[in-house]
Write an enzyme that holds these catalytic residues in place. Structure first.
Site, PDB file in Angstrom:
ATOM      1  N   ARG A  37     -10.827 -15.616  -0.053  1.00  7.98           N
ATOM      2  CA  ARG A  37      -9.518 -15.321  -0.659  1.00  7.98           C
ATOM      3  C   ARG A  37      -9.368 -16.170  -1.912  1.00  7.98           C
ATOM      4  O   ARG A  37      -9.639 -17.384  -1.888  1.00  7.98           O
ATOM      5  CB  ARG A  37      -8.418 -15.651   0.354  1.00  7.98           C
ATOM      6  N   GLN A  62     -11.361 -12.061  -2.998  1.00  9.47           N
ATOM      7  CA  GLN A  62     -10.328 -11.091  -2.648  1.00  9.47           C
ATOM      8  C   GLN A  62      -8.925 -11.590  -2.991  1.00  9.47           C
ATOM      9  O   GLN A  62      -8.543 -12.715  -2.662  1.00  9.47           O
ATOM     10  CB  GLN A  62     -10.423 -10.747  -1.152  1.00  9.47           C
ATOM     11  N   CYS A  90     -10.596  -2.619   2.267  1.00  4.01           N
ATOM     12  CA  CYS A  90     -10.602  -2.587   0.796  1.00  4.01           C
ATOM     13  C   CYS A  90     -11.933  -3.051   0.187  1.00  4.01           C
ATOM     14  O   CYS A  90     -12.441  -2.448  -0.759  1.00  4.01           O
ATOM     15  CB  CYS A  90      -9.452  -3.430   0.255  1.00  4.01           C
ATOM     16  N   LYS A 132     -16.343  -6.405   9.255  1.00  7.74           N
ATOM     17  CA  LYS A 132     -15.899  -5.064   8.835  1.00  7.74           C
ATOM     18  C   LYS A 132     -16.791  -4.540   7.713  1.00  7.74           C
ATOM     19  O   LYS A 132     -17.152  -3.366   7.693  1.00  7.74           O
ATOM     20  CB  LYS A 132     -14.447  -5.111   8.325  1.00  7.74           C
ATOM     21  N   VAL A 165       0.836  -1.203   0.000  1.00  6.77           N
ATOM     22  CA  VAL A 165       0.000   0.000   0.000  1.00  6.77           C
ATOM     23  C   VAL A 165       0.873   1.256   0.000  1.00  6.77           C
ATOM     24  O   VAL A 165       0.604   2.213  -0.724  1.00  6.77           O
ATOM     25  CB  VAL A 165      -0.969  -0.008   1.210  1.00  6.77           C
ATOM     26  N   ARG A 178      13.560  -2.463  10.205  1.00  6.24           N
ATOM     27  CA  ARG A 178      14.008  -3.521   9.280  1.00  6.24           C
ATOM     28  C   ARG A 178      14.445  -2.953   7.935  1.00  6.24           C
ATOM     29  O   ARG A 178      15.345  -3.458   7.293  1.00  6.24           O
ATOM     30  CB  ARG A 178      12.876  -4.527   9.011  1.00  6.24           C
ATOM     31  N   SER A 179      13.783  -1.906   7.479  1.00  2.00           N
ATOM     32  CA  SER A 179      14.114  -1.388   6.141  1.00  2.00           C
ATOM     33  C   SER A 179      14.714   0.014   6.178  1.00  2.00           C
ATOM     34  O   SER A 179      14.781   0.683   5.145  1.00  2.00           O
ATOM     35  CB  SER A 179      12.884  -1.436   5.232  1.00  2.00           C
ATOM     36  N   GLY A 223      -4.229  -8.268  -0.731  1.00  2.00           N
ATOM     37  CA  GLY A 223      -4.937  -7.759   0.445  1.00  2.00           C
ATOM     38  C   GLY A 223      -4.289  -8.243   1.736  1.00  2.00           C
ATOM     39  O   GLY A 223      -4.523  -7.686   2.799  1.00  2.00           O
ATOM     40  N   HIS A 250      -9.825  -6.951  -6.213  1.00  2.00           N
ATOM     41  CA  HIS A 250     -10.894  -7.648  -5.490  1.00  2.00           C
ATOM     42  C   HIS A 250     -12.168  -7.609  -6.335  1.00  2.00           C
ATOM     43  O   HIS A 250     -12.506  -6.570  -6.922  1.00  2.00           O
ATOM     44  CB  HIS A 250     -11.205  -6.943  -4.162  1.00  2.00           C
ATOM     45  N   ARG A 273     -11.078   2.573  12.731  1.00  2.00           N
ATOM     46  CA  ARG A 273     -12.213   2.753  11.808  1.00  2.00           C
ATOM     47  C   ARG A 273     -13.543   2.932  12.515  1.00  2.00           C
ATOM     48  O   ARG A 273     -14.385   3.708  12.079  1.00  2.00           O
ATOM     49  CB  ARG A 273     -12.303   1.570  10.836  1.00  2.00           C
TER      50      ARG A 273
HETATM   51  N1  LIG Z   1      -3.326  -4.524   0.906  1.00  2.00           N
HETATM   52  C1  LIG Z   1      -4.570  -4.060   0.908  1.00  2.00           C
HETATM   53  O1  LIG Z   1      -5.400  -4.323   0.008  1.00  2.00           O
HETATM   54  C2  LIG Z   1      -5.016  -3.168   2.012  1.00  2.00           C
HETATM   55  C3  LIG Z   1      -6.235  -2.551   1.893  1.00  2.00           C
HETATM   56  C4  LIG Z   1      -6.697  -1.724   2.907  1.00  2.00           C
HETATM   57  C5  LIG Z   1      -5.894  -1.543   4.007  1.00  2.00           C
HETATM   58  N2  LIG Z   1      -4.689  -2.158   4.101  1.00  2.00           N
HETATM   59  C6  LIG Z   1      -3.892  -1.902   5.288  1.00  2.00           C
HETATM   60  O2  LIG Z   1      -2.676  -1.249   4.965  1.00  2.00           O
HETATM   61  C7  LIG Z   1      -1.653  -1.634   5.869  1.00  2.00           C
HETATM   62  C8  LIG Z   1      -0.438  -2.120   5.123  1.00  2.00           C
HETATM   63  O3  LIG Z   1      -0.785  -3.168   4.252  1.00  2.00           O
HETATM   64  P1  LIG Z   1       0.208  -3.686   3.103  1.00  2.00           P
HETATM   65  O4  LIG Z   1      -0.637  -4.533   2.251  1.00  2.00           O
HETATM   66  O5  LIG Z   1       0.967  -2.560   2.492  1.00  2.00           O
HETATM   67  O6  LIG Z   1       1.237  -4.584   3.959  1.00  2.00           O
HETATM   68  P2  LIG Z   1       2.738  -4.993   3.599  1.00  2.00           P
HETATM   69  O7  LIG Z   1       2.942  -5.085   2.136  1.00  2.00           O
HETATM   70  O8  LIG Z   1       3.013  -6.201   4.427  1.00  2.00           O
HETATM   71  O9  LIG Z   1       3.642  -3.778   4.153  1.00  2.00           O
HETATM   72  C9  LIG Z   1       3.669  -3.434   5.505  1.00  2.00           C
HETATM   73  C10 LIG Z   1       4.421  -2.114   5.675  1.00  2.00           C
HETATM   74  O10 LIG Z   1       4.280  -1.673   7.039  1.00  2.00           O
HETATM   75  C11 LIG Z   1       5.597  -1.527   7.615  1.00  2.00           C
HETATM   76  N3  LIG Z   1       5.491  -1.879   9.021  1.00  2.00           N
HETATM   77  C12 LIG Z   1       4.975  -3.007   9.550  1.00  2.00           C
HETATM   78  N4  LIG Z   1       5.007  -2.933  10.904  1.00  2.00           N
HETATM   79  C13 LIG Z   1       5.547  -1.716  11.209  1.00  2.00           C
HETATM   80  C14 LIG Z   1       5.829  -1.051  12.425  1.00  2.00           C
HETATM   81  N5  LIG Z   1       5.593  -1.589  13.621  1.00  2.00           N
HETATM   82  N6  LIG Z   1       6.376   0.191  12.356  1.00  2.00           N
HETATM   83  C15 LIG Z   1       6.636   0.769  11.173  1.00  2.00           C
HETATM   84  N7  LIG Z   1       6.384   0.182   9.979  1.00  2.00           N
HETATM   85  C16 LIG Z   1       5.843  -1.048  10.006  1.00  2.00           C
HETATM   86  C17 LIG Z   1       6.481  -2.439   6.797  1.00  2.00           C
HETATM   87  O11 LIG Z   1       7.813  -1.984   6.912  1.00  2.00           O
HETATM   88  P3  LIG Z   1       9.094  -2.960   6.791  1.00  2.00           P
HETATM   89  O12 LIG Z   1       9.402  -3.054   5.314  1.00  2.00           O
HETATM   90  O13 LIG Z   1      10.142  -2.203   7.520  1.00  2.00           O
HETATM   91  O14 LIG Z   1       8.733  -4.262   7.390  1.00  2.00           O
HETATM   92  C18 LIG Z   1       5.910  -2.221   5.396  1.00  2.00           C
HETATM   93  O15 LIG Z   1       6.354  -0.991   4.877  1.00  2.00           O
HETATM   94  C19 LIG Z   1      -2.327  -2.661   6.798  1.00  2.00           C
HETATM   95  O16 LIG Z   1      -2.822  -1.951   7.904  1.00  2.00           O
HETATM   96  C20 LIG Z   1      -3.478  -3.176   5.999  1.00  2.00           C
HETATM   97  O17 LIG Z   1      -4.519  -3.632   6.821  1.00  2.00           O
HETATM   98  C21 LIG Z   1      -4.227  -2.954   3.123  1.00  2.00           C
END
Ligand SMILES: NC(=O)c1ccc[n+]([C@@H]2O[C@H](COP(=O)([O-])OP(=O)(O)OC[C@H]3O[C@@H](n4cnc5c(N)ncnc54)[C@H](OP(=O)(O)O)[C@@H]3O)[C@@H](O)[C@H]2O)c1
EC number: 1.2.1.11
Length: 342
Positions: free
Chosen positions: A237, A159, A132, A216, A14, A39-40, A163, A244, A101
């Site tokens: 899924r 989905q 989403c 949700k 995201v 980590r990054s 996600g 989706h 939310r």
């Molecule tokens: N994917 C979707 O369709 C979707 C839709 C709606 C909402 N969301 C929400 O968006 C968020 C991220 O989803 P994503 O799909 O992008 O996940 P992702 O690909 O797994 O990426 C997670 C990101 O969050 C960072 N992170 C995790 N824990 C952290 C912490 N404690 N402090 C700082 N950074 C942290 C990670 O950094 P590192 O690289 O350093 O690990 C990475 O940049 C979630 O809350 C999810 O529920 C996602």
């Protein structure tokens, strides 16, 4: 004059899309900071196709004082740790996690549906982005609700694995490859094999046998669109990387024909109607990737109930389901409240 903008979770699915969309839409940015976990720290991320790259900073060491807004996509645990700190420092948080939310003091916004609700953000200086599946569904429902009043919605979702974050995409890729070369396809992120399979289980189970993802969709639709609308959902899924899909059945208070619904949807903000009664005259998830719109196809009357319609709804979950909606909220916040930029 533009804004000082933070993107937190910039290394994730995201977060990367948020950077792409901020760049694509030429969001007025004076200064940009990109954050993730330790980590990054030090990794470089692209700012869309601008050719600019930014070094990732550790959110734990970042001081948000003097920054206008922060787009968070770091999950609920990260948001719990950092969103209140950013908000208290005067940096408005637009959060993708589920944590806030349903907080009555946090607006839950889909700009095409309830833009005026954003005015409540001053209570906590946090604005929430919906799930989403909810986001794309309410974009489709709102224009129909305005005309014929929705009583009840029955939705089944299909989905994509994105996600579930980067790990979900990696698992589908690895399992597919393993199956082709005869290696075991062991589940880790998902509860069962996702390659060449579907899993009727997203997020944790609740006492009534539904899942949290399904809950949700129910409560977020009520908060965003109308508390009187009854929703029942089955969230599944499927082995699709991005996009989706939803099969939505709607019961209205007032009469509405499929032809009327199509006329309304053709004009509706954020909606693209693709509905020809011929082979390929509808949208599938592969075609919605990288797009802004919520696509609607297969609009038809449901003769088994009074005033019923069924339709098919597809959208890029990383865009309308998360990053695009967050950037649209940032634009709305700028227009209605911050009024710094043109
Ligand atoms: N994917 C979707 O369709 C979707 C839709 C709606 C909402 N969301 C929400 O968006 C968020 C991220 O989803 P994503 O799909 O992008 O996940 P992702 O690909 O797994 O990426 C997670 C990101 O969050 C960072 N992170 C995790 N824990 C952290 C912490 N404690 N402090 C700082 N950074 C942290 C990670 O950094 P590192 O690289 O350093 O690990 C990475 O940049 C979630 O809350 C999810 O529920 C996602």
């Amino acid at each position: 004059m533009g804004y000082r903008v933070v993107v937190a979770g910039a290394t994730g699915n995201v977060g990367r899309e948020m950077l792409n969309i901020l760049a694509e839409r030429e969001f007025p940015i004076d200064e940009l900071a990109v954050l993730a976990s330790g980590r990054s720290q030090g990794d470089m991320v692209d700012f869309g196709e601008t050719g600019k790259q930014y070094k990732v900073q550790n959110i734990e060491h970042f001081d948000p004082t003097g920054w206008d807004m922060a787009l968070f996509a770091i999950g609920s645990e990260g948001s719990k740790l950092h969103a209140p700190r950013f908000a208290a420092a005067g940096c408005t948080v637009i959060d993708n996690a589920s944590l806030y939310r349903m907080d009555p003091d946090v607006p839950l916004i889909v700009p095409e549906v309830n833009p005026e609700a954003i005015d409540g953000y001053t209570r906590r200086n946090i604005i929430a982005n919906p799930n989403c599946s909810t986001a794309q569904m309410v974009v489709a429902l709102k224009p129909l609700h305005d005309v014929a009043r929705i009583k009840r919605v029955v939705v089944a979702t299909y989905q994509s694995v994105s996600g579930a974050g980067k790990a979900g995409m990696d698992e589908l890729f690895e399992q597919s490859r393993n199956i082709f070369v005869g290696d075991p396809a062991t589940p880790s992120k998902f509860t069962k094999q996702i390659a060449f399979n579907v899993i009727p289980h997203i997020d944790s189970f609740l006492d009534d046998g539904s899942t949290k993802e399904e809950w949700k969709m129910v409560v977020e639709t009520k908060k965003i669109l109308d508390p009187r609308i009854k929703v029942t959902a089955t969230c599944v899924r499927v082995p699709v990387f991005v996009g989706h899909s939803e099969a939505i059945n709607i019961e209205f208070e007032n009469e509405i024909s499929a032809a009327q619904a199509k006329t309304i949807l053709r004009e509706a903000p954020g909606v693209m109607l693709i509905d020809k009664h011929e082979d390929g005259g509808y949208i599938t998830p592969i075609e919605c990737v990288g797009e802004y719109a919520t696509f609607i196809s297969r609009v038809r009357e449901d003769s088994t109930v009074e005033n019923g319609l069924s339709l098919w709804c597809v959208s890029d979950n990383l865009r309308k389901g998360a990053a695009l909606n967050a950037v649209q909220i940032a634009e709305l916040l700028g227009r209605r409240h911050l009024k710094k930029a043109a």
